[in-house]
Write a protein that holds these residues in place. Structure first.
Motif, PDB file in Angstrom:
ATOM      1  N   ARG A   6       0.872  -1.107  -0.011  1.00  0.00           N
ATOM      2  CA  ARG A   6       0.047  -0.122   0.221  1.00  0.00           C
ATOM      3  C   ARG A   6       0.879   1.328   0.092  1.00  0.00           C
ATOM      4  NH1 ARG A   6      -3.069  -3.165   4.085  1.00  0.00           N
ATOM      5  NH2 ARG A   6      -4.813  -4.218   2.975  1.00  0.00           N
ATOM      6  N   VAL A   9       1.788   2.025  -3.447  1.00  0.00           N
ATOM      7  CA  VAL A   9       0.589   2.534  -4.190  1.00  0.00           C
ATOM      8  C   VAL A   9       0.483   4.080  -3.884  1.00  0.00           C
ATOM      9  CG1 VAL A   9      -2.063   2.882  -4.180  1.00  0.00           C
ATOM     10  CG2 VAL A   9      -1.065   0.353  -4.183  1.00  0.00           C
ATOM     11  N   ALA A  23      -4.247   4.925 -11.044  1.00  0.00           N
ATOM     12  CA  ALA A  23      -4.855   3.768 -11.238  1.00  0.00           C
ATOM     13  C   ALA A  23      -4.519   3.287 -12.648  1.00  0.00           C
ATOM     14  CB  ALA A  23      -6.399   4.226 -11.380  1.00  0.00           C
ATOM     15  N   TYR A  28      -5.242  -0.642 -11.835  1.00  0.00           N
ATOM     16  CA  TYR A  28      -6.364  -0.773 -11.104  1.00  0.00           C
ATOM     17  C   TYR A  28      -7.440   0.239 -11.484  1.00  0.00           C
ATOM     18  CZ  TYR A  28      -3.134  -3.470  -8.110  1.00  0.00           C
ATOM     19  OH  TYR A  28      -2.164  -4.304  -7.649  1.00  0.00           O
ATOM     20  N   THR A  29      -8.594  -0.174 -10.899  1.00  0.00           N
ATOM     21  CA  THR A  29      -9.746   1.118 -10.746  1.00  0.00           C
ATOM     22  C   THR A  29      -9.543   2.161  -9.848  1.00  0.00           C
ATOM     23  OG1 THR A  29     -10.942  -0.026  -9.260  1.00  0.00           O
ATOM     24  CG2 THR A  29     -11.385  -0.709 -11.428  1.00  0.00           C
ATOM     25  N   SER A  31     -11.400   3.321  -7.845  1.00  0.00           N
ATOM     26  CA  SER A  31     -12.081   3.034  -6.495  1.00  0.00           C
ATOM     27  C   SER A  31     -11.083   2.163  -5.695  1.00  0.00           C
ATOM     28  CB  SER A  31     -13.305   2.365  -6.717  1.00  0.00           C
ATOM     29  OG  SER A  31     -13.880   1.926  -5.569  1.00  0.00           O
ATOM     30  N   ALA A  32     -10.506   1.194  -6.518  1.00  0.00           N
ATOM     31  CA  ALA A  32      -9.440   0.259  -5.814  1.00  0.00           C
ATOM     32  C   ALA A  32      -8.288   1.063  -5.138  1.00  0.00           C
ATOM     33  CB  ALA A  32      -8.951  -0.820  -6.788  1.00  0.00           C
ATOM     34  N   ILE A  33      -7.869   2.075  -5.952  1.00  0.00           N
ATOM     35  CA  ILE A  33      -6.680   2.836  -5.218  1.00  0.00           C
ATOM     36  C   ILE A  33      -7.038   3.543  -4.201  1.00  0.00           C
ATOM     37  CG2 ILE A  33      -5.133   4.578  -5.937  1.00  0.00           C
ATOM     38  CD1 ILE A  33      -4.546   2.253  -7.255  1.00  0.00           C
ATOM     39  N   SER A  34      -8.127   4.282  -4.232  1.00  0.00           N
ATOM     40  CA  SER A  34      -8.886   5.049  -2.986  1.00  0.00           C
ATOM     41  C   SER A  34      -9.012   4.044  -1.826  1.00  0.00           C
ATOM     42  CB  SER A  34     -10.127   5.686  -3.485  1.00  0.00           C
ATOM     43  OG  SER A  34      -9.870   6.447  -4.396  1.00  0.00           O
ATOM     44  N   GLN A  35      -9.413   2.933  -2.108  1.00  0.00           N
ATOM     45  CA  GLN A  35      -9.730   1.973  -1.072  1.00  0.00           C
ATOM     46  C   GLN A  35      -8.199   1.484  -0.067  1.00  0.00           C
ATOM     47  OE1 GLN A  35     -11.859  -1.564  -2.521  1.00  0.00           O
ATOM     48  NE2 GLN A  35     -13.699  -0.248  -3.010  1.00  0.00           N
ATOM     49  N   GLN A  36      -7.203   1.262  -1.035  1.00  0.00           N
ATOM     50  CA  GLN A  36      -5.705   0.982  -0.605  1.00  0.00           C
ATOM     51  C   GLN A  36      -5.338   2.065   0.200  1.00  0.00           C
ATOM     52  OE1 GLN A  36      -4.180  -1.949  -1.296  1.00  0.00           O
ATOM     53  NE2 GLN A  36      -5.922  -2.762  -1.632  1.00  0.00           N
TER      54      GLN A  36
END
Length: 310
Positions: A6, A9, A23, A28-29, A31-36
């Motif tokens: 992370r 990231v 992303a 990645y999407t 959204s996935a980056i934001s979640q990480q």
């Protein structure tokens, strides 16, 4: 605990300037980056990014972790390169144990080959006479050891790679009654006083077993445990002796060297390696070089002789 992936990231987000760009770079999407990033902020216990227009910029904590992520990334890349070098044999260490008479004929050319083909590998050489090097091989403290052992079953945990059979020759005082013969039977020496030249162990065992097969046990009158010193004792007329060809060197000027007819006493020399050792390119090269050196030293020729031949 901070997650290293992370952190990488976060580094990509900071260097690219936005979650969307990161992303795209990482595949990645958004959204996935934001979640990480959200999980990493939870792990860190502090905000790492703040919005600026359509992009983001790091907070002081975000900059700190980005710097560490950059350092970690470089170290991981260096580790991968170092590991690849080790796997390929470009770097590493090879610990070798050997006995003295194998040094010049076998070990020296093998070391030269290893340095030529694997210049980045550090080789550690250690003379082991009269210690038994097999425990060091079994325990992984040595990668290879040269040993004298009877041909047959391997010791537990160790694989023996046969290199050569080193034959023994007779060494007699130059004025000895048998000195005018071009060759001797081992039994010709049965009643002679003997000069010992071996430490107790496999080499001495090879001599004693050969004498037993010839129907006698040698009567040692002096022990030298050294081939050069043994020749000096023989030259002084104290007795006769057996010396392996690899250990003969330049014969003493006052001895004669004679080969044996029929079965010759011999000691079997092996390279011992750990049975479960992982593949090592440098070790493979060293074993191949030892075998080439052994082939070059045999079949063994007539022994050098400082005495006159009839």
């Amino acid at each position: 605990m901070l997650d290293v992936r992370r952190m990488q990231v976060l580094r990509t987000v900071v260097t690219s300037g936005s979650v969307t760009a990161a992303a795209t770079t990482l595949g990645y999407t958004p959204s996935a980056i934001s979640q990480q990033i959200a999980v990493l902020e939870k792990e860190a216990g502090i905000a790492l990014l703040e919005r600026v227009g359509r992009g983001v910029r790091p907070t002081a904590a975000g900059l700190l972790l980005t710097e560490y992520a950059d350092t970690i990334g470089r170290q991981v890349a260096e580790a991968e390169t170092a590991l690849a070098d080790l796997r390929s044999g470009r770097t590493g260490r090879l610990a070798v144990r050997y006995f003295a008479t194998a040094g010049a004929s076998l070990v020296a050319p093998a070391v030269a080959r290893l340095r030529a083909e694997h210049p980045g590998v550090r080789i550690e050489l250690k003379l082991i006479d009269p210690d038994d090097p097999l425990p060091a091989v079994k325990e992984g403290r040595a990668d290879l050891a040269l040993v004298v052992r009877p041909r047959g079953a391997d010791p537990e945990g160790v694989r023996l790679l046969h290199l050569l059979d080193d034959t023994y020759v007779a060494v007699l005082p130059a004025a000895h009654p048998l000195a005018d013969r071009p060759a001797l039977a081992l039994s010709d020496l049965a009643d002679e006083p003997w000069v010992g030249s071996e430490w107790p162990g496999p080499c001495l065992d090879a001599q004693l077993e050969a004498c037993a097969e010839a129907g006698f046990r040698p009567g040692f009158v002096v022990e030298s445990e050294d081939y050069t010193t043994a020749q000096g004792f023989v030259a002084a007329g104290l007795g006769v002796g057996l010396i392996p060809r690899l250990g003969l060197g330049s014969p003493h000027p006052d001895v004669v060297v004679r080969r044996f007819t029929g079965p010759e006493p011999q000691r079997s020399i092996h390279a011992a390696v750990r049975e479960t050792a992982p593949p090592q390119p440098a070790l493979k090269t060293f074993v191949r070089a030892l075998r080439d050196a052994a082939d070059a030293s045999g079949p063994q020729q007539e022994p050098p002789d400082s005495g006159s031949m009839p």
